[in-house]
Design a protein around this motif. Sequence first.
Motif, short mmCIF file in Angstrom:
data_model
loop_
_atom_site.label_atom_id
_atom_site.label_comp_id
_atom_site.label_asym_id
_atom_site.label_seq_id
_atom_site.Cartn_x
_atom_site.Cartn_y
_atom_site.Cartn_z
N ARG A 1 0.84 -1.21 0.00
CA ARG A 1 0.00 0.00 0.00
C ARG A 1 0.87 1.26 0.00
O ARG A 1 0.63 2.20 -0.76
CB ARG A 1 -0.91 0.01 1.23
N ASP B 1 -8.05 -15.09 -1.84
CA ASP B 1 -8.31 -13.73 -1.36
C ASP B 1 -7.01 -12.98 -1.11
O ASP B 1 -6.89 -11.79 -1.43
CB ASP B 1 -9.14 -13.77 -0.07
N LEU C 1 -5.41 -12.10 -4.52
CA LEU C 1 -6.16 -11.05 -5.21
C LEU C 1 -5.95 -9.69 -4.55
O LEU C 1 -5.83 -8.67 -5.23
CB LEU C 1 -7.65 -11.39 -5.25
N LEU C 2 -5.90 -9.68 -3.21
CA LEU C 2 -5.70 -8.42 -2.52
C LEU C 2 -4.34 -7.83 -2.87
O LEU C 2 -4.20 -6.63 -3.11
CB LEU C 2 -5.82 -8.61 -1.00
N GLU D 1 -4.58 -6.44 -6.33
CA GLU D 1 -5.38 -5.22 -6.33
C GLU D 1 -4.59 -4.03 -5.78
O GLU D 1 -4.82 -2.88 -6.17
CB GLU D 1 -6.65 -5.42 -5.51
#
Length: 229
Positions: free
Chosen positions: A66, A86, A89-90, A93
């Motif tokens: 991030r 999950d 994918l996170l 993303e």
Amino acid sequence: MCAHILVAEDDEMQAELIRRLLLQEGHTPVVVHDGRAAIDEAVRHRPDLVVLDLMLPKVDGLGVCRVLRENGNIPVLILTARSTEDEVLLGLELGADDYMTKPYSPRELLARIRTVLRRTLGPADPSPVLRVGGITVDPARHRVTCDGAPVTCTPGEFAILHAMTAEPDRVFSRRQLLQHTRGHDRASTERAIDVHIMNLRKKIEPDPHVPVRLLTVFGIGYKLTGQPS
């Protein structure tokens, strides 16, 4: 393709293995063992690629990802022991370029790294050819022509002409032009800019004593115009 690669991996044996693999490939690896150190190193030195383990202490890999995305587009390859969809994918993303699940093949890891680097460090689009009036500057080939005839320029002269053709009719101060020549004429001074301008006029003006292209703007500096008066 040699690159500066940051390896963020808390398992010291894994980190050392990756470091050695990267050295063998000709890269320059830097290893850290926690997320905070990864952020500090990436923000300070902007590596060409971050090989990022998700299970890091202090700040986990997703948190690091991030922060990296907030500070620019640094390529990231995620390593994870978590194979849940999950988690993967996170990470994608958040901007990760690729991922690998542990355990992984060293050869496959290097192949993935090469793929990301080719995509992010591959040949850039060539600089466009610039034209102002009868002056043409080709940065990729380091060529100048004036009314179709080749012009031989020193590196400093070329740097000045390149800057001015990129922004025709802009008035450049001597100090601004000096900044463009720093990589070529390390000992150059503002007064040396006047010499470069004088020499350029001899090469691109019909009459260097009465310039119509490379003009003096008194009290400020010089400009290159595409509409001779």
